[in-house]
Write an enzyme that holds these catalytic residues in place. Structure first.
Site, PDB file in Angstrom:
ATOM      1  CE1 TYR A  75       2.697   3.398  -2.233  1.00 24.89           C
ATOM      2  CE2 TYR A  75       4.551   3.238  -0.679  1.00 24.89           C
ATOM      3  CZ  TYR A  75       3.995   3.371  -1.976  1.00 24.89           C
ATOM      4  OH  TYR A  75       4.890   3.569  -2.853  1.00 24.89           O
TER       5      TYR A  75
ATOM      6  CG  HIS B 183       3.336  -0.569  -1.293  1.00 19.88           C
ATOM      7  ND1 HIS B 183       3.566   0.060  -2.607  1.00 19.88           N
ATOM      8  CD2 HIS B 183       4.629  -0.530  -0.762  1.00 19.88           C
ATOM      9  CE1 HIS B 183       4.664   0.265  -3.026  1.00 19.88           C
ATOM     10  NE2 HIS B 183       5.368   0.129  -1.922  1.00 19.88           N
TER      11      HIS B 183
END
Length: 446
Positions: A254, A201
């Site tokens: 992200y 992420h």
């Protein structure tokens, strides 16, 4: 490997499980499971029965000889397994909702895998995963653990540092990125190859090839000011064209939380006022899904599952198991121990990179890209946060936890970090026994 191909899904009552079952069915010729154990805990018993019944109907429809077991006995399930997958949520959606609301209270981003919310989830999750690993070490030491539980990179790091289990961290984001690029370039995904570098992420696609021809700059040009390269649980805010060109790589979705922090917080606060947190949305989706799952005539994965945010999960998970089982030596992007691959990070941390997958598991490929300072700097600070979070979760270390929150770019203040940490400890007491060493109500924070 065991004589029978036995796969265990811990968190088997998850709404994601039909996605996984579909993947097993599609790849049965390559990956002929004989025993499939779906495992859950007592509070998830009803969901396990519902999902398990659907799994059996799906397998019966496919006319496959897969023996499905539903159990609350984790140790029975793990014994002699070839693969164990984890898709658990400690504290369930109520805990996720708190993880998202606590940071919002202080005007910070509330998200379940990164920032203060991801920190809280890691504290609850790591001890449970390590407990599962102790069972694997005892009952099935040759098994591979495929961890899909978020925050996947931090959990993987804890397992590699504190157990001997052969673990691989798994995320659907790399496959999702390839799918998005294929759609953007109007080609079949099989023609797309990417190099991805970073941590779970928090990674960047550094190279893109279509049928061997590098097209990274073309993709960056198309992405400039574009929407659509994101996952369902992240607001699809346009990238600034000049900024994207300056990055020089394709940031994962992200990274909007870092690169567009103010806009993302503003959007999240607006959404919170009108429709609640993402956990509230997921709760509604899950209620709808389980109503569908209970239909005795349903024998396939319902399309509504795509709203859940786990697109391509089965593709990532089953592809990985299939490649290990068949010694395929293909390339997949997974979370593994760094071991010097990314030179600016410690050897013993987890990274998310391209790996060759064979019967021994993943072997990282040498990077084709040198990380520039703007990538290296952000990567190092977030990885330092992850290292501290692992120590806090494993040892109940208040000081490590306080420092982890303070240095995270989505918190970034010692004063706020202390307040948030107090709230996290207070709202998660039953799930954080490692912090119960102090007699005061906040586990040692005054």
């Amino acid at each position: 490997m065991t004589t029978k191909l036995k796969v265990v899904v811990i968190g088997g009552g998850s709404s994601y499980t039909p996605e996984l079952i579909e993947g097993f069915i599609k790849r049965y010729e390559e990956f002929p499971i004989e025993e499939l154990y779906l495992v859950d805990i007592e509070p998830g018993h009803e969901k396990l029965e519902t999902v398990g019944a659907l799994a059996k109907r799906m397998i019966e429809k496919a006319n496959l000889p897969i023996d499905v077991h539903l159990t609350l006995d984790r140790r029975e399930a793990i014994k002699n397994a070839a693969f164990v997958t984890t898709q658990i949520r400690v504290g369930m959606l109520d805990a996720r909702s708190r993880d998202e609301k606590i940071p919002l209270k202080y005007g910070l981003l509330g998200q379940e895998t990164t920032g203060a919310g991801g920190f809280a989830k890691a504290l609850r999750t790591i001890p449970v995963i390590l407990d599962i690993c102790h069972d694997i070490e005892e009952l099935s030491p040759h098994a591979f653990l495929l961890n899909f539980t978020n925050p996947a990179g931090i959990v993987t790091e804890a397992v590699t540092k504190y157990t001997k289990v052969k673990t691989i961290g798994l995320c659907n984001l790399p496959i999702g990125t390839k799918m998005s690029i294929a759609k953007m370039m109007d080609v079949d995904v099989s023609k797309v190859d990417i190099e991805m570098v970073g941590i779970n992420h928090l990674n960047w696609t550094t190279k893109v090839w279509i049928e061997g021809k590098e097209i990274t700059s073309e993709v960056l040009d198309i992405m400039s000011g574009a929407k659509g390269v994101t996952v369902k649980n992240i607001p699809d805010i346009e990238w600034d064209p000049e900024f994207i060109q300056s990055v020089g790589m394709i940031p994962c979705s992200y990274l909007r939380y870092y690169y567009m922090k103010d806009k993302m917080i503003e959007k999240q606060l607006q959404d919170f006022e009108t429709k609640g947190t993402r956990a509230d949305e997921v709760r509604k989706v899950e209620e709808e899904l389980f109503k569908l799952y209970k239909n005795p005539n349903l024998n396939s994965k319902p399309i509504q599952l795509e709203k859940r945010g786990g697109a391509y999960y089965s593709e990532a998970a089953v592809q990985l198991m299939t490649s290990i089982y068949n010694n395929k030596k293909d390339i997949q992007i997974v979370n593994v121990k760094n071991n010097g691959l990314i030179s600016c990070l410690p050897d013993d941390v987890s990274v998310e990179v391209n790996c060759v997958i064979d019967s021994e598991g993943p072997t990282p490929l040498q990077l084709k890209t040198t990380l520039p300072p703007h990538i290296r700097g952000l990567l190092q600070i977030v990885k330092a946060y992850e290292e501290l979070t692992v120590e806090a979760a494993v040892h109940g270390d208040i000081q490590a936890g306080l420092q982890a929150l303070t240095i995270h770019p989505l918190v970034g203040s010692a004063e706020l970090a202390k307040k948030i940490f107090k709230d996290i400890l207070d709202k998660n007491k039953e799930y954080l026994p490692q912090f119960n060493k102090s007699n005061d109500n906040n586990g040692g924070i005054k």
